[in-house]
Scaffold this active site. Structure first.
Site, PDB file in Angstrom:
ATOM      1  N   SER A 109      47.249  40.069  44.324  1.00 16.22           N
ATOM      2  CA  SER A 109      46.868  39.539  43.014  1.00 16.22           C
ATOM      3  C   SER A 109      46.796  38.012  43.017  1.00 16.22           C
ATOM      4  O   SER A 109      47.159  37.353  42.034  1.00 16.22           O
ATOM      5  CB  SER A 109      47.847  40.009  41.935  1.00 16.22           C
ATOM      6  N   LYS A 165      41.306  41.129  37.183  1.00 17.53           N
ATOM      7  CA  LYS A 165      40.718  41.055  38.525  1.00 17.53           C
ATOM      8  C   LYS A 165      39.933  42.310  38.907  1.00 17.53           C
ATOM      9  O   LYS A 165      39.218  42.309  39.909  1.00 17.53           O
ATOM     10  CB  LYS A 165      41.809  40.772  39.551  1.00 17.53           C
ATOM     11  N   SER A 176      46.554  40.176  35.094  1.00 17.42           N
ATOM     12  CA  SER A 176      45.772  40.239  36.337  1.00 17.42           C
ATOM     13  C   SER A 176      44.929  41.495  36.484  1.00 17.42           C
ATOM     14  O   SER A 176      44.166  41.609  37.451  1.00 17.42           O
ATOM     15  CB  SER A 176      46.700  40.119  37.556  1.00 17.42           C
TER      16      SER A 176
END
Length: 384
Positions: free
Chosen positions: A120, A63, A60
Site C-alpha cells: 500500500s 488504490k 488506501s
C-alpha cells in the site's frame, strides 16, 4: 368483501415472503462497519448491502482505482512492466505507508505496482500516476472519468493514494464496481496474491496487508486501507470454481472487524449462491451461409464469457437454446449479430446472449466469382 380480504392477504403474504427471502440475511449479520456490500463479480448482482451508497473516505482502498488505470495502461501497451520510473520530488514527499523512494531513484513499473498492491505504498502510487498521466492531478482526472464510465455516482477522488483530503470519497457500491473491473485483468492477481516479496534486490521487504490471503479459502485480493478518519476499510474478493464474490466494507472499528465482516459476507455468498458459465467467449456455436460473399460461411461466436447467478442447487434446471439466422447477405461485418443463445431456468427465460459474426466477409466480385467456379471445376474434375 371476504374475497377481497382473502385476495389482499394472499398478495401481502407473497410480498412478505419475497422480502424475507431476499433480505433474511439483514438481521443475522449485525455488521459494525459503517457500510458494506456483497456483489457477484461475474454478473454485478448485489446480494447484500448496508448504506451502500453513502459517501465515505476509502483510505488506501482508493488504490483499487489506481491499480485499474495502471493495468489498463499495461494492457493497452501504453506502458510496460519493465519501464523504469524516475521518482519525482512530489512522490518522495508522500507521507503514510511508503517504500521510501528517493528523488531521482529509478524503479520498474513491476516493482512499483508490487509495492502498491502488497505494501500500500503511497509514494509508489504517485510515481505510477505521474508516469502514466504526467502529473498526479491529471491522473486523478482520469480516475474520476473512469469511475463515472463504470457507473460510480457517489465518488470523487482527489489523489491517487487515498491519503486524507477534503472532498475525497466514494461508496462501497462504487468501489465494488471498480473492484469488479479490476479483477477482469488476470495479470493483476500475481500482485494481489503475493504474500511476501521484496524490492531493491531484496533490500526492502514487502508483506501483503490483506490477511485474508492466509486464512480464507479462495481469497485472492484486493486492497486494505485505514486512516483515523476512514477507520478500517477493505475491498476483498474470493473465487471458488466459476464463482467470484466481492465484499467491500468501510468504517470498521478495527482491523480484525473488517476482515471478519468481509469473511462473513463472502461466506454468505458461497453458502447460498453459485455462478454458472453459460456461454464461452470465442466458442463457435454454429456457422451460417453467406450469400454473394467472397467466403461461403461465417462462424457465430460470443465476444465474452457470459454467466448467470443461481441459488445453490438450481443449476440442474438450466438449459440453453441456440438460434441462428438461416443465412446472411454479404457484406458481413465482424461483430454483427447473427444469432442468439437463450438461457432458461426450467421454462423461464432468464438471459439472452447475442452471437456475433467472427469475421468480415466482402461481397463477391466478378474475379472472385470466376475463382470460385474454377476451384469447383478443378475439384469436380479430380473426382472423375
Amino acid at each position: 368483501m371476504l374475497k377481497k380480504t382473502l385476495l389482499f392477504t394472499l398478495i401481502f403474504s407473497l410480498i412478505c415472503s419475497v422480502l424475507l427471502e431476499n433480505f433474511a440475511y439483514a438481521d443475522n449479520f449485525n455488521l459494525k462497519s459503517k457500510s458494506a456490500i456483497l456483489m457477484d463479480a461475474n454478473t454485478g448482482k448485489v446480494l447484500y448491502e448496508k448504506n451502500s451508497h453513502e459517501e465515505l473516505p476509502p483510505a488506501s482502498v482508493t488504490k483499487v482505482m489506481t491499480m485499474l488505470l495502471v493495468m489498463e495502461a499495461l494492457d493497452s501497451g501504453k506502458i510496460k512492466t519493465t519501464d523504469k520510473v524516475v521518482t519525482s520530488e512530489h512522490a518522495y514527499d508522500m507521507g503514510g505507508t511508503q517504500i521510501y523512494l528517493e528523488v531521482g531513484e529509478e524503479m520498474t513499473v513491476d516493482d512499483l505496482l508490487k509495492s502498491v498492491a502488497m505494501n500500500s505504498a503511497n509514494d509508489a502510487s504517485v510515481a505510477l500516476a505521474e508516469y502514466i498521466s504526467g502529473s498526479e492531478e491529471k491522473f486523478v482526472e482520469e480516475m474520476n472519468k473512469r469511475a463515472k464510465e463504470l457507473g460510480a455516482k457517489n465518488t470523487n477522488f482527489k489523489n491517487a493514494s487515498g491519503l486524507p483530503e477534503e472532498g475525497h470519497y466514494t461508496s462501497v457500491y462504487d468501489m465494488a464496481l471498480i473492484s469488479r473491473e479490476l479483477v477482469k485483468h488476470k495479470n493483476i492477481f500475481k500482485y494481489l496474491t503475493n504474500k511476501i516479496d521484496s524490492v531493491r534486490n531484496g533490500k526492502f521487504s514487502l508483506a501483503n496487508t490483506n490477511k485474508l490471503l492466509w486464512n480464507y479459502q479462495g481469497a485472492d485480493g484486493i486492497k486494505t486501507g485505514s486512516t483515523s478518519e476512514a477507520l478500517y476499510c477493505l475491498s476483498a474478493t474470493a473465487k471458488r470454481g466459476d464463482t467470484r464474490f466481492i465484499a467491500v466494507v468501510f468504517g470498521a472499528p478495527d482491523s480484525a472487524t473488517r476482515f471478519k465482516e468481509a469473511s462473513k459476507l463472502l461466506d454468505y455468498g458461497f453458502a447460498n449462491f453459485e455462478t454458472k458459465k453459460v456461454v464461452e467467449a470465442g466458442k463457435v456455436y454454429g456457422n451460417i451461409k453467406v450469400l454473394k460473399g467472397q467466403q461461403d460461411y461465417v462462424n457465430a461466436i460470443s465476444k465474452n464469457d457470459e454467466y448467470i447467478l443461481l441459488k445453490k442447487g438450481e443449476s440442474k434446471n438450466i438449459k440453453q437454446i441456440v438460434s441462428l439466422n438461416k443465412y446472411v447477405d454479404a457484406p458481413v461485418k465482424a461483430g454483427s449479430e447473427i444469432g442468439t443463445v437463450k438461457i432458461y431456468n426450467g421454462n423461464n427465460l432468464i438471459k439472452t446472449v447475442s452471437l456475433k459474426a467472427d469475421k468480415n466477409v466482402k461481397r463477391t466480385n466478378l474475379i472472385n466469382a470466376f475463382e470460385k467456379i474454377y476451384k469447383s471445376w478443378i475439384k469436380n474434375t479430380k473426382s472423375l
